[in-house]
Scaffold this motif. Structure first.
Motif, PDB file in Angstrom:
ATOM      1  N   LYS A  10     108.598 -45.998  27.523  1.00 29.35           N
ATOM      2  CA  LYS A  10     107.991 -44.715  27.869  1.00 29.35           C
ATOM      3  C   LYS A  10     108.636 -44.292  29.179  1.00 29.35           C
ATOM      4  O   LYS A  10     108.614 -45.043  30.151  1.00 29.35           O
ATOM      5  N   VAL A  11     109.218 -43.110  29.182  1.00 24.57           N
ATOM      6  CA  VAL A  11     109.875 -42.609  30.385  1.00 24.57           C
ATOM      7  C   VAL A  11     109.050 -41.451  30.919  1.00 24.57           C
ATOM      8  O   VAL A  11     108.794 -40.472  30.209  1.00 24.57           O
ATOM      9  N   TYR A  12     108.640 -41.565  32.155  1.00 26.67           N
ATOM     10  CA  TYR A  12     107.868 -40.513  32.802  1.00 26.67           C
ATOM     11  C   TYR A  12     108.779 -39.761  33.755  1.00 26.67           C
ATOM     12  O   TYR A  12     109.454 -40.365  34.583  1.00 26.67           O
ATOM     13  N   GLN A  13     108.823 -38.446  33.573  1.00 26.08           N
ATOM     14  CA  GLN A  13     109.649 -37.608  34.419  1.00 26.08           C
ATOM     15  C   GLN A  13     108.752 -36.626  35.163  1.00 26.08           C
ATOM     16  O   GLN A  13     107.684 -36.261  34.683  1.00 26.08           O
ATOM     17  N   GLU A  14     109.235 -36.192  36.303  1.00 25.86           N
ATOM     18  CA  GLU A  14     108.448 -35.290  37.132  1.00 25.86           C
ATOM     19  C   GLU A  14     109.346 -34.203  37.694  1.00 25.86           C
ATOM     20  O   GLU A  14     110.473 -34.479  38.113  1.00 25.86           O
ATOM     21  N   ALA A  15     108.856 -32.983  37.668  1.00 29.77           N
ATOM     22  CA  ALA A  15     109.581 -31.854  38.258  1.00 29.77           C
ATOM     23  C   ALA A  15     108.618 -31.079  39.149  1.00 29.77           C
ATOM     24  O   ALA A  15     107.450 -30.892  38.799  1.00 29.77           O
ATOM     25  N   HIS A  16     109.101 -30.655  40.294  1.00 27.06           N
ATOM     26  CA  HIS A  16     108.307 -29.817  41.196  1.00 27.06           C
ATOM     27  C   HIS A  16     108.821 -28.397  41.047  1.00 27.06           C
ATOM     28  O   HIS A  16     109.978 -28.112  41.377  1.00 27.06           O
ATOM     29  N   ILE A  17     107.982 -27.527  40.488  1.00 29.12           N
ATOM     30  CA  ILE A  17     108.398 -26.150  40.247  1.00 29.12           C
ATOM     31  C   ILE A  17     107.436 -25.199  40.959  1.00 29.12           C
ATOM     32  O   ILE A  17     106.315 -25.563  41.302  1.00 29.12           O
ATOM     33  N   HIS A  18     107.902 -23.991  41.189  1.00 26.49           N
ATOM     34  CA  HIS A  18     107.079 -22.975  41.839  1.00 26.49           C
ATOM     35  C   HIS A  18     106.762 -21.878  40.839  1.00 26.49           C
ATOM     36  O   HIS A  18     107.654 -21.389  40.141  1.00 26.49           O
ATOM     37  N   ILE A  32     105.551 -23.144  31.622  1.00 34.46           N
ATOM     38  CA  ILE A  32     106.105 -24.504  31.651  1.00 34.46           C
ATOM     39  C   ILE A  32     106.748 -24.842  30.308  1.00 34.46           C
ATOM     40  O   ILE A  32     107.862 -25.376  30.257  1.00 34.46           O
ATOM     41  N   THR A  33     106.075 -24.526  29.201  1.00 28.37           N
ATOM     42  CA  THR A  33     106.615 -24.794  27.869  1.00 28.37           C
ATOM     43  C   THR A  33     107.915 -24.028  27.651  1.00 28.37           C
ATOM     44  O   THR A  33     108.899 -24.585  27.155  1.00 28.37           O
ATOM     45  N   ASP A  34     107.940 -22.752  28.030  1.00 36.26           N
ATOM     46  CA  ASP A  34     109.145 -21.939  27.862  1.00 36.26           C
ATOM     47  C   ASP A  34     110.307 -22.492  28.685  1.00 36.26           C
ATOM     48  O   ASP A  34     111.437 -22.574  28.195  1.00 36.26           O
ATOM     49  N   ARG A  35     110.036 -22.878  29.929  1.00 33.63           N
ATOM     50  CA  ARG A  35     111.103 -23.431  30.778  1.00 33.63           C
ATOM     51  C   ARG A  35     111.623 -24.749  30.222  1.00 33.63           C
ATOM     52  O   ARG A  35     112.817 -25.013  30.233  1.00 33.63           O
ATOM     53  N   TYR A  36     110.716 -25.583  29.737  1.00 32.04           N
ATOM     54  CA  TYR A  36     111.132 -26.871  29.174  1.00 32.04           C
ATOM     55  C   TYR A  36     111.972 -26.657  27.910  1.00 32.04           C
ATOM     56  O   TYR A  36     113.044 -27.241  27.758  1.00 32.04           O
ATOM     57  N   MET A  41     114.250 -26.322  32.911  1.00 29.15           N
ATOM     58  CA  MET A  41     113.577 -27.295  33.771  1.00 29.15           C
ATOM     59  C   MET A  41     114.329 -28.626  33.831  1.00 29.15           C
ATOM     60  O   MET A  41     114.124 -29.428  34.742  1.00 29.15           O
ATOM     61  N   THR A  42     115.214 -28.884  32.890  1.00 27.87           N
ATOM     62  CA  THR A  42     115.897 -30.169  32.780  1.00 27.87           C
ATOM     63  C   THR A  42     116.560 -30.632  34.075  1.00 27.87           C
ATOM     64  O   THR A  42     116.407 -31.791  34.453  1.00 27.87           O
ATOM     65  N   PRO A  43     117.284 -29.763  34.798  1.00 28.65           N
ATOM     66  CA  PRO A  43     117.911 -30.240  36.044  1.00 28.65           C
ATOM     67  C   PRO A  43     116.900 -30.683  37.108  1.00 28.65           C
ATOM     68  O   PRO A  43     117.233 -31.458  37.995  1.00 28.65           O
ATOM     69  N   ASP A  44     115.665 -30.197  37.011  1.00 30.42           N
ATOM     70  CA  ASP A  44     114.641 -30.532  38.007  1.00 30.42           C
ATOM     71  C   ASP A  44     113.870 -31.799  37.679  1.00 30.42           C
ATOM     72  O   ASP A  44     113.132 -32.308  38.512  1.00 30.42           O
ATOM     73  N   LEU A  45     114.000 -32.294  36.435  1.00 32.02           N
ATOM     74  CA  LEU A  45     113.231 -33.471  36.025  1.00 32.02           C
ATOM     75  C   LEU A  45     113.876 -34.742  36.569  1.00 32.02           C
ATOM     76  O   LEU A  45     115.058 -34.985  36.388  1.00 32.02           O
TER      77      LEU A  45
END
Length: 67
Positions: A10-18, A32-36, A41-45
């Protein structure tokens, strides 16, 4: 001998977005769904945790070569 090894993690990823203030919970989910889904959002994860689930190995039988 050839062996196929399968590791499940299980890989947990985190992104800080504004996001703009004042969005409803549903709007936040949609943004969030649209960006993912768009890959935006991939470069921020960043991976911050990996939990090991299981590991298995299978021996692959190879045919004997004729001499």
């Amino acid at each position: 001998m050839k062996i196929v090894v399968q590791v499940v993690e299980k890989v947990y990823q985190e992104a800080h977005i504004h996001l703009p203030d004042g969005l409803t919970e549903e709007a936040i989910r949609q943004v969030i769904t649209d960006r993912y889904n768009s890959g935006e959002m991939t470069p921020d994860l960043n991976i911050f945790q990996v939990d090991f689930e299981s590991i298995s190995a299978t021996i692959v039988q190879q045919p004997q070569e004729a001499a």
